[in-house]
Scaffold this active site. Sequence first.
Site, PDB file in Angstrom:
ATOM      1  N   CYS A 141       0.153 -12.883 -10.432  1.00  0.00           N
ATOM      2  CA  CYS A 141      -0.621 -13.560  -9.383  1.00  0.00           C
ATOM      3  C   CYS A 141      -1.857 -14.267  -9.927  1.00  0.00           C
ATOM      4  CB  CYS A 141      -0.998 -12.562  -8.291  1.00  0.00           C
ATOM      5  SG  CYS A 141       0.469 -11.889  -7.494  1.00  0.00           S
ATOM      6  N   HIS A 183      -6.463 -15.389  -3.934  1.00  0.00           N
ATOM      7  CA  HIS A 183      -5.017 -15.152  -3.997  1.00  0.00           C
ATOM      8  C   HIS A 183      -4.588 -14.488  -2.691  1.00  0.00           C
ATOM      9  CE1 HIS A 183      -1.095 -13.987  -5.172  1.00  0.00           C
ATOM     10  NE2 HIS A 183      -1.366 -12.692  -5.186  1.00  0.00           N
ATOM     11  N   ASN A 204       3.018 -13.915   0.113  1.00  0.00           N
ATOM     12  CA  ASN A 204       2.532 -13.986  -1.263  1.00  0.00           C
ATOM     13  C   ASN A 204       3.508 -14.818  -2.098  1.00  0.00           C
ATOM     14  OD1 ASN A 204       1.693 -13.565  -3.870  1.00  0.00           O
ATOM     15  ND2 ASN A 204       1.523 -11.346  -3.710  1.00  0.00           N
TER      16      ASN A 204
HETATM   17  N1  COA Z   1       7.181  -1.549   7.883  1.00  0.00           N
HETATM   18  C1  COA Z   1       6.819  -0.371   8.402  1.00  0.00           C
HETATM   19  N2  COA Z   1       6.334   0.625   7.673  1.00  0.00           N
HETATM   20  C2  COA Z   1       6.205   0.421   6.338  1.00  0.00           C
HETATM   21  C3  COA Z   1       6.572  -0.793   5.746  1.00  0.00           C
HETATM   22  C4  COA Z   1       7.081  -1.794   6.561  1.00  0.00           C
HETATM   23  N3  COA Z   1       7.453  -2.995   6.072  1.00  0.00           N
HETATM   24  N4  COA Z   1       6.333  -0.689   4.420  1.00  0.00           N
HETATM   25  C5  COA Z   1       5.836   0.518   4.186  1.00  0.00           C
HETATM   26  N5  COA Z   1       5.761   1.204   5.347  1.00  0.00           N
HETATM   27  C6  COA Z   1       5.294   2.552   5.561  1.00  0.00           C
HETATM   28  C7  COA Z   1       5.292   3.364   4.305  1.00  0.00           C
HETATM   29  O1  COA Z   1       6.573   3.874   4.054  1.00  0.00           O
HETATM   30  C8  COA Z   1       4.296   4.438   4.633  1.00  0.00           C
HETATM   31  O2  COA Z   1       4.931   5.419   5.393  1.00  0.00           O
HETATM   32  P1  COA Z   1       4.685   6.987   5.076  1.00  0.00           P
HETATM   33  O3  COA Z   1       3.208   7.174   5.260  1.00  0.00           O
HETATM   34  O4  COA Z   1       5.529   7.646   6.088  1.00  0.00           O
HETATM   35  O5  COA Z   1       5.132   7.146   3.675  1.00  0.00           O
HETATM   36  C9  COA Z   1       3.314   3.737   5.562  1.00  0.00           C
HETATM   37  O6  COA Z   1       3.968   2.530   6.005  1.00  0.00           O
HETATM   38  C10 COA Z   1       2.006   3.381   4.937  1.00  0.00           C
HETATM   39  O7  COA Z   1       2.233   2.845   3.675  1.00  0.00           O
HETATM   40  P2  COA Z   1       1.041   2.446   2.756  1.00  0.00           P
HETATM   41  O8  COA Z   1       1.558   2.174   1.371  1.00  0.00           O
HETATM   42  O9  COA Z   1      -0.055   3.415   2.915  1.00  0.00           O
HETATM   43  O10 COA Z   1       0.556   1.088   3.448  1.00  0.00           O
HETATM   44  P3  COA Z   1      -0.636   0.226   3.017  1.00  0.00           P
HETATM   45  O11 COA Z   1      -1.633   0.216   4.089  1.00  0.00           O
HETATM   46  O12 COA Z   1      -1.125   0.525   1.625  1.00  0.00           O
HETATM   47  O13 COA Z   1       0.029  -1.235   2.958  1.00  0.00           O
HETATM   48  C11 COA Z   1       0.863  -2.787   1.336  1.00  0.00           C
HETATM   49  C12 COA Z   1       1.100  -1.478   2.080  1.00  0.00           C
HETATM   50  C13 COA Z   1       1.975  -3.035   0.320  1.00  0.00           C
HETATM   51  C14 COA Z   1       0.850  -3.902   2.346  1.00  0.00           C
HETATM   52  C15 COA Z   1      -0.496  -2.717   0.618  1.00  0.00           C
HETATM   53  O14 COA Z   1      -0.569  -1.526  -0.079  1.00  0.00           O
HETATM   54  C16 COA Z   1      -0.762  -3.852  -0.336  1.00  0.00           C
HETATM   55  O15 COA Z   1      -0.961  -4.981   0.079  1.00  0.00           O
HETATM   56  N6  COA Z   1      -0.870  -3.553  -1.640  1.00  0.00           N
HETATM   57  C17 COA Z   1      -1.360  -4.474  -2.653  1.00  0.00           C
HETATM   58  C18 COA Z   1      -0.572  -5.706  -2.787  1.00  0.00           C
HETATM   59  C19 COA Z   1      -1.173  -6.540  -3.866  1.00  0.00           C
HETATM   60  O16 COA Z   1      -2.310  -6.956  -3.832  1.00  0.00           O
HETATM   61  N7  COA Z   1      -0.443  -6.824  -4.915  1.00  0.00           N
HETATM   62  C20 COA Z   1      -1.002  -7.521  -6.007  1.00  0.00           C
HETATM   63  C21 COA Z   1      -0.494  -8.851  -6.120  1.00  0.00           C
HETATM   64  S1  COA Z   1       1.236  -8.965  -5.982  1.00  0.00           S
END
Ligand code: COA
Length: 335
Positions: free
Chosen positions: A118, A259, A289
Site C-alpha cells: 500500500c 491511503h 482498498n
Molecule cells: N462481516 C461481518 N463480520 C466480520 C467480517 C465481515 N465481513 N469480517 C470479520 N468479521 C468479524 C470477525 O470474525 C470478528 O468476529 P469474532 O469477534 O466473533 O471473531 C469480528 O467481526 C470483529 O473482527 P475484528 O478483526 O475485531 O474487526 P475490526 O474492527 O478489527 O475490523 C478490519 C476488521 C479488517 C476491517 C480492520 O481490522 C482493518 O481495517 N485492519 C487493517 C487494514 C489495513 O490497514 N491494512 C493495511 C493495508 S492493506
Amino acid sequence: MPVSETKYNAKISAFGKFLPETVYDNAYFEKIVDTNDEWIVSRTGIKERRILENGATSDLGVGAIQDMVKRFNIDLDTIDVMIVATVTPDMLFPATACVIMDKLGMKKTWGYDILAACSSFLFATSQARSFIEAGTYKRVLVIGADKMSSITDYTDRNNCILFGDAGTAILYERTEDKNDGVLDETLYCDGSGGKYLYMLGGGSLNPPTHETVDKKMHYIYQDGKAVFKVAVIGMADVSFEIMKRNNLKPEDVAFLVPHQANLRIIDATRKRMGVDNSKVMINIDKYGNTTAATIPLCLIDYYDMGKLKKGDNLVLSSFGAGYTWGGIYLKWSID
Ligand code: COA
C-alpha cells in the site's frame, strides 16, 4: 530523504485513471459470505468496489495512461522512465512496466516494477523525484495499479470485502521552481511486520504446487486487528512528522491524502494532524482498498470534482504490508 537542495524539483504535470465497470456493492457480499452492509460500512467505510473481470494489472495501467493522453495530449515517446507500483504484476516477470510499454507501442522508455504494497505509490514517487532532482531524467511516469481481485479469497469474509481494482497514471516532470511539486518525504520499512500481512505462495519460498493451491496460499492473508493497531499509529505519526518538519500548521494543509484501507485509520490520522474532516480526501466508500492506486485516485477524483487547486499543500500518507509506511509533502501544480 530530507528536503532537497538540488537545482530541480519534480512536479505533477499530467494524470489519468482507469476504473473497471463492474461494481461489487455490499449487497453482493451479503449473498456470498456471512456479512452485512452495516458491519462493512461501520468497520471500514466501504460501500462498493470496482472489479476487473477480464484482463490484468497492465490493462488497468494502459487504461490510465490512455486517459492521461486524452486529458493532457502527452506524447508517450517523451517519457524517460516508467515505474509500475503494484503487488499484482501480470506475471513475476517480465515486469508489468514492459508489458504496458509493449501494449502502447512505447519503444523509447525504460522502466521497472516496484513492490511496497500500500506504500508502493509513495515509494515510486520517491524514485521519480530522485531521478528528476538528480537531473538524470526529465519525465518519469508512475503507474499505481492493482488487480486486488486476482489475489482475494472470495470465501474469506475478513478480507474479501476490503479490496478493489483500479489503475492510475501520474506524470512527474522537471521544474526549476523549488517551491513546487514534491517538497519532502519520509519513508519507512519494518520487516518484522511481514507476518501479519502477506501472500505466501507463488514466490521462490513456496513455488506453486497443488498443495499451495489447496492451502489457499495464493491469496492475501491479513491479521486485520494487528495491522489496524500499527497502521493507526504509523500513518498518524508519519503525517504529523512531515507537517512538523515543514512547519505546516493545520490551516496550511489543503488536504490530507491518506491511503484508503479503513475509514477509522484515516480518521485517527486526521485527528493527530489536527485537520478537520473537510480537508481529508476520501473515496474508500466507492472503491475500497485498491492498494497502489488509492492515493493517486484520490488526487484525480478531487481534481475532477474541482476541489484541488494549483498551489495546494498536500500531505500524502500510507501504511501497508512489509510493514511499509511513509509521508510525502507535495504542492499541487495543475490549474
Ligand atoms: N462481516 C461481518 N463480520 C466480520 C467480517 C465481515 N465481513 N469480517 C470479520 N468479521 C468479524 C470477525 O470474525 C470478528 O468476529 P469474532 O469477534 O466473533 O471473531 C469480528 O467481526 C470483529 O473482527 P475484528 O478483526 O475485531 O474487526 P475490526 O474492527 O478489527 O475490523 C478490519 C476488521 C479488517 C476491517 C480492520 O481490522 C482493518 O481495517 N485492519 C487493517 C487494514 C489495513 O490497514 N491494512 C493495511 C493495508 S492493506
